[in-house]
Design a protein around this motif. Structure first.
Motif, short mmCIF file in Angstrom:
data_model
loop_
_atom_site.label_atom_id
_atom_site.label_comp_id
_atom_site.label_asym_id
_atom_site.label_seq_id
_atom_site.Cartn_x
_atom_site.Cartn_y
_atom_site.Cartn_z
N ALA A 195 70.28 -22.23 43.58
CA ALA A 195 70.63 -22.44 44.97
C ALA A 195 69.39 -22.75 45.79
O ALA A 195 68.29 -22.30 45.48
N GLN A 196 69.61 -23.57 46.82
CA GLN A 196 68.58 -23.80 47.83
C GLN A 196 68.96 -22.99 49.06
O GLN A 196 70.10 -23.07 49.54
N LEU A 197 68.02 -22.24 49.60
CA LEU A 197 68.30 -21.30 50.67
C LEU A 197 67.53 -21.73 51.92
O LEU A 197 66.34 -22.04 51.86
N PHE A 198 68.24 -21.72 53.07
CA PHE A 198 67.65 -22.22 54.32
C PHE A 198 67.78 -21.16 55.42
O PHE A 198 68.84 -20.56 55.60
N GLY A 199 66.70 -20.96 56.15
CA GLY A 199 66.74 -20.14 57.36
C GLY A 199 66.88 -18.65 57.12
O GLY A 199 67.84 -18.19 56.54
N ARG A 200 65.92 -17.90 57.58
CA ARG A 200 65.90 -16.43 57.49
C ARG A 200 66.29 -15.94 56.09
O ARG A 200 67.15 -15.09 55.91
N VAL A 201 65.58 -16.49 55.12
CA VAL A 201 65.83 -16.11 53.72
C VAL A 201 65.32 -14.69 53.48
O VAL A 201 64.20 -14.34 53.89
N ARG A 202 66.15 -13.88 52.82
CA ARG A 202 65.73 -12.52 52.47
C ARG A 202 66.28 -12.17 51.10
O ARG A 202 67.50 -12.30 50.87
N ILE A 203 65.38 -11.77 50.18
CA ILE A 203 65.78 -11.35 48.84
C ILE A 203 65.40 -9.89 48.70
O ILE A 203 64.22 -9.53 48.79
N LYS A 204 66.42 -9.05 48.49
CA LYS A 204 66.18 -7.60 48.43
C LYS A 204 66.61 -7.08 47.08
O LYS A 204 67.74 -7.34 46.62
N ASP A 205 65.69 -6.35 46.43
CA ASP A 205 66.00 -5.73 45.15
C ASP A 205 66.71 -4.40 45.39
O ASP A 205 66.25 -3.57 46.17
N ILE A 206 67.86 -4.22 44.73
CA ILE A 206 68.67 -3.03 44.95
C ILE A 206 68.00 -1.78 44.40
O ILE A 206 68.05 -0.70 44.99
N GLU A 207 67.37 -1.92 43.23
CA GLU A 207 66.78 -0.75 42.56
C GLU A 207 65.31 -0.55 42.92
O GLU A 207 64.85 0.58 43.06
N ASP A 208 64.53 -1.62 42.99
CA ASP A 208 63.11 -1.52 43.30
C ASP A 208 62.88 -1.76 44.79
O ASP A 208 63.62 -2.51 45.44
N PRO A 209 61.83 -1.14 45.37
CA PRO A 209 61.57 -1.27 46.81
C PRO A 209 60.87 -2.59 47.14
O PRO A 209 59.81 -2.60 47.78
N ILE A 210 61.46 -3.71 46.72
CA ILE A 210 60.83 -5.01 46.92
C ILE A 210 61.75 -5.87 47.78
O ILE A 210 62.93 -6.04 47.48
#
Length: 556
Positions: free
Chosen positions: A74-89
């Motif tokens: 996927a190509q992601l546009f605008g206010r992209v946020r990737i959050k890991d559920i298990e790790d604090p990343i």
């Protein structure tokens, strides 16, 4: 029917019609959790508004996305946020590309990568979730509770809590600023390890440099430098391996150690060394060497062990030397078993069979102390078994001995000698400094002698001296020497002797330093930018329209 409701319903039907086989593979399939609007396009699906996607243990948010379902990316546009559920990343950016097959996210513009208290800022970041490694290029900045690090390129190995910085690396904390081109930073203990040239400047202005890398514990404030130098206003310490504890103001060096006291202009060398900065106390051993710098001359001295004490709180400021003492200066040389150099009065005390040479004279005693005034030998005091030998113009040995002696020098040569107690003198009587007439031998409790170029010019004796003259015809080996005579000129050290013991290489004070490279990058403006600037300033030339008649004439 509302078109948005229709499209949303179609999206739900499409989502829930996925086969069981697909659900069994969802661990590697990029999934859509929600979006305000779904639109189809040629080869991909457009997700618009409050997009949420999921891949393995990561939730992906953005304003809109192009989802290439067949390619699982996927190509992601605008206010992209990737959050890991298990790790604090958590990672944010303005744009990103996410590949579910390779598990690589390519984030661009205003990227912020956060792992607990460590945050990475950049505009170009590739994050591999399979290996948990983030790679940035074209400049990045890492900030934690203690330090700020910037560089052109970097690799953040999250599992190892290790970040490798490359090219134009700068580490800044409240106490120090470090520059290098290759640095490994461990985020948990907050330590940095560098390779190659490393330069540090403290907030007090101290300079800490290493040619072959360093190790720095940013919390404990402990440094280890390889081929390193630490320089303050008062001292300069160098070694092939140099340890520095800031809290204790303590240095420890191995291999080619050198400590310079700038105020005293005394530099000490050795194989190993320790230095307490607050106490101004140093211990150097292993082929140790001292250089005392004068304005016009330098005093060299060798020893097995050297101890220097120069604290302002101590009344006695001194340099101690033990075993194998050899010293040389333009106007003197000496040997002894041990030595004390007193900084306050520039006196040098020699113990255990000391011998000193000065031009044409040799003096020895059980112990002696000589004083340097205005960089020249001024006087010497000898105690117990004092013996002085001076060579005259005919190479005869004039000799004096006694319980105590005091010699006075002028322009580097002995001019007067006072003998106090059990005095004996043996000197050759000369005629016009070219012919030996005989030997005068005198016994007296006290003797005062004046010399000119090694020859006795005047002699004064105490009460009831006992004298004897031996003419030149009757001079033999026994008559020409006092008991205890020993001309030890072969033991006299010189610069070759010093260099054979230790020949230090001079420090290159003009060596490369990354702080000398300007940080400002000048970029030439484009022609368009120049024109726009001129237009705003009303300085651009006005282009007048060409006269058609003139153009016609020119054409014809």
């Amino acid at each position: 029917m509302n078109i948005q409701y229709f499209l949303a319903s179609g999206f739900c039907l499409l989502f829930f019609s996925v086969s069981e086989e697909s659900f069994s593979q969802q661990s590697s399939t990029l999934e859509i959790n929600r979006a305000d609007l779904l639109r189809g396009a040629n080869g991909f699906e457009r997700l618009l508004g409050n997009v949420e996607m999921k891949h393995q243990n990561s939730l992906i948010y953005c304003d809109s996305a192009h989802f290439f379902r067949a390619e699982n990316r996927a190509q992601l546009f605008g206010r992209v946020r990737i959050k890991d559920i298990e790790d604090p990343i958590t990672t944010t950016s303005s744009y990103a590309e996410y590949n579910g097959n390779t598990k690589v996210a390519k984030l661009r513009r205003n990227v912020v990568f956060t792992n607990q208290q460590t945050t990475l800022y950049t505009d170009y970041l590739d994050y591999n979730r399979e290996t948990n490694i983030a790679t940035y290029f074209n400049e990045g900045k890492v900030v934690d509770s203690t330090n700020v690090l910037t560089s052109e390129r970097g690799i953040y190995e999250v599992n190892l809590e290790r970040i490798t910085f490359r090219q134009n690396v700068v580490l800044v904390n409240p106490d120090y600023t470090m520059k290098t081109n290759n640095l490994i930073y461990r985020t948990i203990p907050k330590t940095s390890e560098t390779k190659g040239l490393t330069n540090i400047v403290s907030k007090e202005g101290y300079k800490l440099d290493a040619q072959k890398g360093s190790f720095y514990d940013t919390q404990q404030k402990q440094f280890r430098f390889f081929d390193g130098i630490v320089e303050t206003e008062e001292s300069r310490v160098k070694a092939q391996e140099l340890f520095y504890d800031e809290a204790k103001a303590y240095y420890e060096g191995k291999d080619d150690v050198r400590v310079l006291n700038k105020e005293r202009q005394v530099e000490v060398y050795g194989d190993r060394g320790k230095y307490w900065e607050n106490r101004k106390y140093s211990l150097v051993y292993g082929n140790a060497l001292v250089r005392k710098y004068f304005e016009k001359d330098t005093l060299f001295m060798t020893a097995d062990t050297l101890i220097s004490q120069d604290s302002e709180t101590d009344t006695a400021k001194y340099l101690l030397a033990f075993k194998s003492i050899k010293l040389t200066k333009t106007d003197l040389a000496g040997i002894a078993d041990s030595l004390v150099y007193n900084y306050s009065d520039s006196s040098i005390r020699l113990f255990q069979d000391p011998v000193m040479w000065n031009h044409k004279s040799q003096i020895s005693a059980d112990s002696m102390v000589f004083f340097i005034v205005n960089e020249e030998l001024d006087r010497v005091f000898m105690k117990d078994k004092a013996f002085a030998i001076m060579s005259d113009t005919l190479l005869n040995f004039n000799q004096m001995k006694g319980r105590e002696m005091t010699g006075y020098f002028k322009e580097g040569q002995m001019k007067r000698l006072l003998i106090d107690g059990n005095g004996e003198s043996l000197y050759f009587a000369l005629e016009a400094d070219t012919l030996t007439q005989g030997i005068n031998r005198i016994l007296s409790a006290n003797i005062k002698l004046t010399f000119n170029d090694g020859a006795i010019q005047k002699a004064n004796f105490g009460i009831r001296p006992d004298g004897k003259f031996t003419p030149v015809q009757k001079i033999d080996e026994k008559v020409s020497k006092l008991v205890g005579f020993n001309w030890r000129i072969a033991e006299k050290p010189d610069r070759m002797t010093i260099d054979a013991w230790r020949k230090p290489e001079e420090i290159d004070l003009g060596a490369e330093n990354l702080f000398n490279i300007p940080d400002v990058k000048l970029e030439m403006p484009s022609d368009r930018q120049i024109q726009e600037k001129l237009m705003k300033s009303n300085l651009a030339p006005i282009k007048k329209p060409l006269n058609p008649a003139i153009m016609k004439d020119n054409f014809l």
